[in-house]
Design a protein around this motif. Structure first.
Motif, PDB file in Angstrom:
ATOM      1  N   TYR A  53      -0.032  -9.231   6.885  1.00 23.04           N
ATOM      2  CA  TYR A  53       0.007  -8.224   7.944  1.00 23.04           C
ATOM      3  C   TYR A  53      -1.405  -7.720   8.224  1.00 23.04           C
ATOM      4  CZ  TYR A  53       1.064  -3.848  10.355  1.00 23.04           C
ATOM      5  OH  TYR A  53       1.105  -2.812  11.252  1.00 23.04           O
ATOM      6  N   ARG A  54      -1.804  -7.741   9.489  1.00 22.46           N
ATOM      7  CA  ARG A  54      -3.141  -7.304   9.878  1.00 22.46           C
ATOM      8  C   ARG A  54      -3.083  -6.255  10.993  1.00 22.46           C
ATOM      9  NH1 ARG A  54      -6.373 -10.824   7.251  1.00 22.46           N
ATOM     10  NH2 ARG A  54      -5.568 -12.924   6.841  1.00 22.46           N
ATOM     11  N   GLY A  55      -1.938  -5.594  11.130  1.00 22.00           N
ATOM     12  CA  GLY A  55      -1.761  -4.660  12.228  1.00 22.00           C
ATOM     13  C   GLY A  55      -2.125  -3.231  11.884  1.00 22.00           C
ATOM     14  N   LEU A  67       3.140   6.814  10.409  1.00 18.33           N
ATOM     15  CA  LEU A  67       1.803   6.597  10.958  1.00 18.33           C
ATOM     16  C   LEU A  67       1.089   7.934  11.102  1.00 18.33           C
ATOM     17  CD1 LEU A  67       2.750   4.370  14.046  1.00 18.33           C
ATOM     18  CD2 LEU A  67       2.446   3.634  11.694  1.00 18.33           C
ATOM     19  N   HIS A  68      -0.247   7.884  11.074  1.00 16.18           N
ATOM     20  CA  HIS A  68      -1.066   9.061  11.360  1.00 16.18           C
ATOM     21  C   HIS A  68      -2.066   8.690  12.450  1.00 16.18           C
ATOM     22  CE1 HIS A  68       0.471   9.951   7.313  1.00 16.18           C
ATOM     23  NE2 HIS A  68       0.329  11.217   7.635  1.00 16.18           N
ATOM     24  N   GLY A  69      -2.608   9.710  13.087  1.00 19.79           N
ATOM     25  CA  GLY A  69      -3.644   9.466  14.086  1.00 19.79           C
ATOM     26  C   GLY A  69      -3.084   9.254  15.479  1.00 19.79           C
ATOM     27  N   ASP A  70      -3.805   8.474  16.284  1.00 12.68           N
ATOM     28  CA  ASP A  70      -3.448   8.265  17.685  1.00 12.68           C
ATOM     29  C   ASP A  70      -2.097   7.566  17.823  1.00 12.68           C
ATOM     30  OD1 ASP A  70      -5.881   9.366  18.381  1.00 12.68           O
ATOM     31  OD2 ASP A  70      -6.897   7.420  18.516  1.00 12.68           O
ATOM     32  N   ALA A  71      -1.463   7.775  18.985  1.00 15.52           N
ATOM     33  CA  ALA A  71      -0.175   7.123  19.256  1.00 15.52           C
ATOM     34  C   ALA A  71      -0.360   5.599  19.265  1.00 15.52           C
ATOM     35  CB  ALA A  71       0.364   7.598  20.601  1.00 15.52           C
ATOM     36  N   PRO A  72       0.547   4.860  18.661  1.00 11.56           N
ATOM     37  CA  PRO A  72       0.424   3.399  18.623  1.00 11.56           C
ATOM     38  C   PRO A  72       0.802   2.773  19.959  1.00 11.56           C
ATOM     39  CG  PRO A  72       2.479   4.054  17.608  1.00 11.56           C
ATOM     40  CD  PRO A  72       1.753   5.333  17.945  1.00 11.56           C
ATOM     41  N   THR A  73       0.335   1.574  20.179  1.00 15.01           N
ATOM     42  CA  THR A  73       0.736   0.816  21.354  1.00 15.01           C
ATOM     43  C   THR A  73       2.100   0.178  21.092  1.00 15.01           C
ATOM     44  OG1 THR A  73      -0.274  -1.231  20.570  1.00 15.01           O
ATOM     45  CG2 THR A  73      -1.683   0.289  21.813  1.00 15.01           C
ATOM     46  N   GLU A  74       2.725  -0.332  22.141  1.00 11.65           N
ATOM     47  CA  GLU A  74       4.004  -1.038  21.982  1.00 11.65           C
ATOM     48  C   GLU A  74       3.834  -2.264  21.089  1.00 11.65           C
ATOM     49  OE1 GLU A  74       7.034  -0.176  22.971  1.00 11.65           O
ATOM     50  OE2 GLU A  74       6.193   1.712  23.700  1.00 11.65           O
ATOM     51  N   GLU A  75       2.698  -2.932  21.219  1.00 13.69           N
ATOM     52  CA  GLU A  75       2.451  -4.115  20.389  1.00 13.69           C
ATOM     53  C   GLU A  75       2.334  -3.733  18.916  1.00 13.69           C
ATOM     54  OE1 GLU A  75       0.833  -3.315  23.137  1.00 13.69           O
ATOM     55  OE2 GLU A  75       1.445  -4.919  24.510  1.00 13.69           O
ATOM     56  N   GLU A  76       1.679  -2.602  18.641  1.00 20.14           N
ATOM     57  CA  GLU A  76       1.545  -2.156  17.254  1.00 20.14           C
ATOM     58  C   GLU A  76       2.900  -1.776  16.664  1.00 20.14           C
ATOM     59  OE1 GLU A  76      -2.994  -0.322  17.156  1.00 20.14           O
ATOM     60  OE2 GLU A  76      -1.353   0.903  17.943  1.00 20.14           O
ATOM     61  N   LEU A  77       3.734  -1.114  17.457  1.00 16.60           N
ATOM     62  CA  LEU A  77       5.079  -0.773  16.991  1.00 16.60           C
ATOM     63  C   LEU A  77       5.886  -2.032  16.687  1.00 16.60           C
ATOM     64  CD1 LEU A  77       6.268   2.196  19.267  1.00 16.60           C
ATOM     65  CD2 LEU A  77       5.757   2.263  16.830  1.00 16.60           C
ATOM     66  N   ALA A  78       5.806  -2.994  17.588  1.00 15.08           N
ATOM     67  CA  ALA A  78       6.560  -4.232  17.397  1.00 15.08           C
ATOM     68  C   ALA A  78       6.103  -4.963  16.137  1.00 15.08           C
ATOM     69  CB  ALA A  78       6.394  -5.132  18.626  1.00 15.08           C
ATOM     70  N   ALA A  79       4.799  -4.940  15.847  1.00 15.31           N
ATOM     71  CA  ALA A  79       4.281  -5.615  14.653  1.00 15.31           C
ATOM     72  C   ALA A  79       4.792  -4.947  13.380  1.00 15.31           C
ATOM     73  CB  ALA A  79       2.752  -5.609  14.676  1.00 15.31           C
ATOM     74  N   ILE A  80       4.864  -3.622  13.376  1.00 19.66           N
ATOM     75  CA  ILE A  80       5.381  -2.903  12.204  1.00 19.66           C
ATOM     76  C   ILE A  80       6.861  -3.229  12.008  1.00 19.66           C
ATOM     77  CG2 ILE A  80       5.901  -0.605  11.277  1.00 19.66           C
ATOM     78  CD1 ILE A  80       3.331   0.353  12.722  1.00 19.66           C
ATOM     79  N   LEU A  81       7.623  -3.260  13.095  1.00 19.97           N
ATOM     80  CA  LEU A  81       9.051  -3.578  12.990  1.00 19.97           C
ATOM     81  C   LEU A  81       9.266  -4.975  12.416  1.00 19.97           C
ATOM     82  CD1 LEU A  81      10.324  -2.079  16.363  1.00 19.97           C
ATOM     83  CD2 LEU A  81      10.958  -1.326  14.068  1.00 19.97           C
ATOM     84  N   ARG A 100       1.812  23.456   5.282  1.00 21.71           N
ATOM     85  CA  ARG A 100       1.592  22.042   5.600  1.00 21.71           C
ATOM     86  C   ARG A 100       2.835  21.409   6.223  1.00 21.71           C
ATOM     87  NH1 ARG A 100      -3.028  20.509   6.285  1.00 21.71           N
ATOM     88  NH2 ARG A 100      -3.049  18.553   5.141  1.00 21.71           N
ATOM     89  N   ILE A 101       3.366  22.045   7.268  1.00 24.93           N
ATOM     90  CA  ILE A 101       4.570  21.563   7.937  1.00 24.93           C
ATOM     91  C   ILE A 101       4.187  20.429   8.892  1.00 24.93           C
ATOM     92  CG2 ILE A 101       6.458  22.181   9.499  1.00 24.93           C
ATOM     93  CD1 ILE A 101       6.194  25.059   8.382  1.00 24.93           C
ATOM     94  N   PRO A 102       4.850  19.262   8.805  1.00 23.28           N
ATOM     95  CA  PRO A 102       4.468  18.139   9.657  1.00 23.28           C
ATOM     96  C   PRO A 102       4.778  18.393  11.140  1.00 23.28           C
ATOM     97  CG  PRO A 102       5.809  17.419   7.790  1.00 23.28           C
ATOM     98  CD  PRO A 102       5.909  18.901   7.840  1.00 23.28           C
ATOM     99  N   ASP A 103       3.841  18.002  11.989  1.00 23.10           N
ATOM    100  CA  ASP A 103       4.082  17.913  13.428  1.00 23.10           C
ATOM    101  C   ASP A 103       4.442  16.455  13.677  1.00 23.10           C
ATOM    102  OD1 ASP A 103       4.113  17.933  16.166  1.00 23.10           O
ATOM    103  OD2 ASP A 103       1.966  18.322  16.418  1.00 23.10           O
ATOM    104  N   ALA A 104       5.746  16.172  13.698  1.00 30.01           N
ATOM    105  CA  ALA A 104       6.228  14.788  13.649  1.00 30.01           C
ATOM    106  C   ALA A 104       6.861  14.353  14.958  1.00 30.01           C
ATOM    107  CB  ALA A 104       7.235  14.625  12.503  1.00 30.01           C
ATOM    108  N   GLU A 105       6.691  13.076  15.271  1.00 29.15           N
ATOM    109  CA  GLU A 105       7.297  12.458  16.451  1.00 29.15           C
ATOM    110  C   GLU A 105       8.002  11.176  16.012  1.00 29.15           C
ATOM    111  OE1 GLU A 105       5.862  10.481  20.724  1.00 29.15           O
ATOM    112  OE2 GLU A 105       4.377  11.045  19.190  1.00 29.15           O
ATOM    113  N   VAL A 106       9.300  11.078  16.277  1.00 29.94           N
ATOM    114  CA  VAL A 106      10.051   9.873  15.938  1.00 29.94           C
ATOM    115  C   VAL A 106       9.860   8.859  17.067  1.00 29.94           C
ATOM    116  CG1 VAL A 106      12.313   8.900  15.421  1.00 29.94           C
ATOM    117  CG2 VAL A 106      11.741  11.206  14.622  1.00 29.94           C
ATOM    118  N   LEU A 107       9.247   7.725  16.733  1.00 32.69           N
ATOM    119  CA  LEU A 107       8.928   6.698  17.726  1.00 32.69           C
ATOM    120  C   LEU A 107       9.985   5.615  17.810  1.00 32.69           C
ATOM    121  CD1 LEU A 107       5.151   6.246  16.824  1.00 32.69           C
ATOM    122  CD2 LEU A 107       6.119   7.692  18.622  1.00 32.69           C
TER     123      LEU A 107
END
Length: 289
Positions: A53-55, A67-81, A100-107
């Motif tokens: 895996y190199r994604g 994930l942390h940081g910037d929003a992933p691209t669709e290609e990055e999401l697909a590679a993780i899946l 330390r409450i997470p600011d979370a987004e379910v992608l």
């Protein structure tokens, strides 16, 4: 890869067997674990080698990819899946406040509670509700190795039990303190799940108000730890050890605080991980005399 098929629930018990190839990682899917087999032992199947895996980087907490940081691209999401087939992919934008409450987004998928296994311990948590210190794995193992049976240990920022549970499993009597009520409930459950309830006293509230008596070791696993040194130093003696986390080296501040409290301090600083540009997460091992 030559492998044997075993139930995923029994994987931990299998890994000590003589036929297991410990230079390779098991592959788990749909309740079944495929365990690598050493040469000279029979195998159930010869699996194709998994593609490297190199994604986009991620942490797998239970069956949720975080994930942390910037929003992933669709290609990055697909590679993780494709790579780990998670139940859900969650992006943590950051953590807010002293709790330390997470600011979370379910992608992708459905988040919620997981049972995460790490270094032989079980941690129950919902990564969208509480922080999990995934990057501190080496530090957790190091602290557990330093514990001497019978030590009285204060964990001032216990969270869900990252340090408290390994310390108790190593034979310490642990006073675990956590200010976040949600994290505290997971802490209580994790103490039970890891069968250390007879060695951990857990309290919810501000650790500065909960510290009591004298401790052999004080765990200060929060970046604001240097600001709370006066509170910790009121509960130590000659020979006590404090593990003070910080962003950047805090040696001078620690030595000054110890002197003001009437102690001398031998300090060894360690880098835990990179925190940001030109900034390191540090831990200072402080031996009081």
């Amino acid at each position: 890869m030559r492998a044997r098929k075993v139930p995923a629930a029994g994987l931990a018990d299998t890994l000590g067997a003589g036929w297991v190839d410990r230079t390779r990682r098991p592959y788990v899917r749909d309740g079944t674990a495929w365990v690598p087999v050493r040469e000279g032992y029979p195998a159930d199947a010869d699996l194709p080698e998994r593609e490297v895996y190199r994604g986009r980087g991620y942490h797998l907490i239970g069956d949720i990819a975080v994930l942390h940081g910037d929003a992933p691209t669709e290609e990055e999401l697909a590679a993780i899946l494709r790579h780990c087939r998670p139940r859900s992919i969650v992006r943590i934008r950051g953590y807010t406040g002293e709790m330390r409450i997470p600011d979370a987004e379910v992608l992708y998928g459905t988040a919620g509670e997981v049972r995460h296994r790490e270094q032989g311990y079980t941690f129950i948590l919902d990564p969208t509700r509480v922080m999990f210190a995934q990057g501190n794995r080496t530090e957790k193992a190091r602290i557990a190795a330093l514990i001497r049976p019978g030590e009285r240990v204060a964990d001032m920022f216990a969270g869900i039990g990252y340090f408290s549970i390994p310390a108790a499993a190593s034979g310490a009597r642990v006073h675990a303190m956590e200010i976040n009520p949600t994290s505290f409930e997971y802490l209580r459950r994790n103490i039970m799940a890891n069968h250390v309830a007879d060695r951990v006293t857990a309290e919810v509230g501000d650790c500065r108000d909960l510290l009591a008596g004298v401790y052999d070791r004080v765990l200060m696993g929060h970046f604001d730890a240097p600001s709370m040194l006066d509170d910790a130093l009121a509960h130590v003696r000659a020979g006590s050890v404090l593990h003070v986390h910080s962003i950047g080296d805090a040696t001078d501040a620690i030595r000054e605080r110890a002197a003001e409290a009437g102690f001398r301090a031998a300090i060894a600083s360690r880098r835990v991980k990179k925190y940001g540009p030109h900034a390191w997460h540090m831990v200072q091992d402080v031996t009081i005399s």
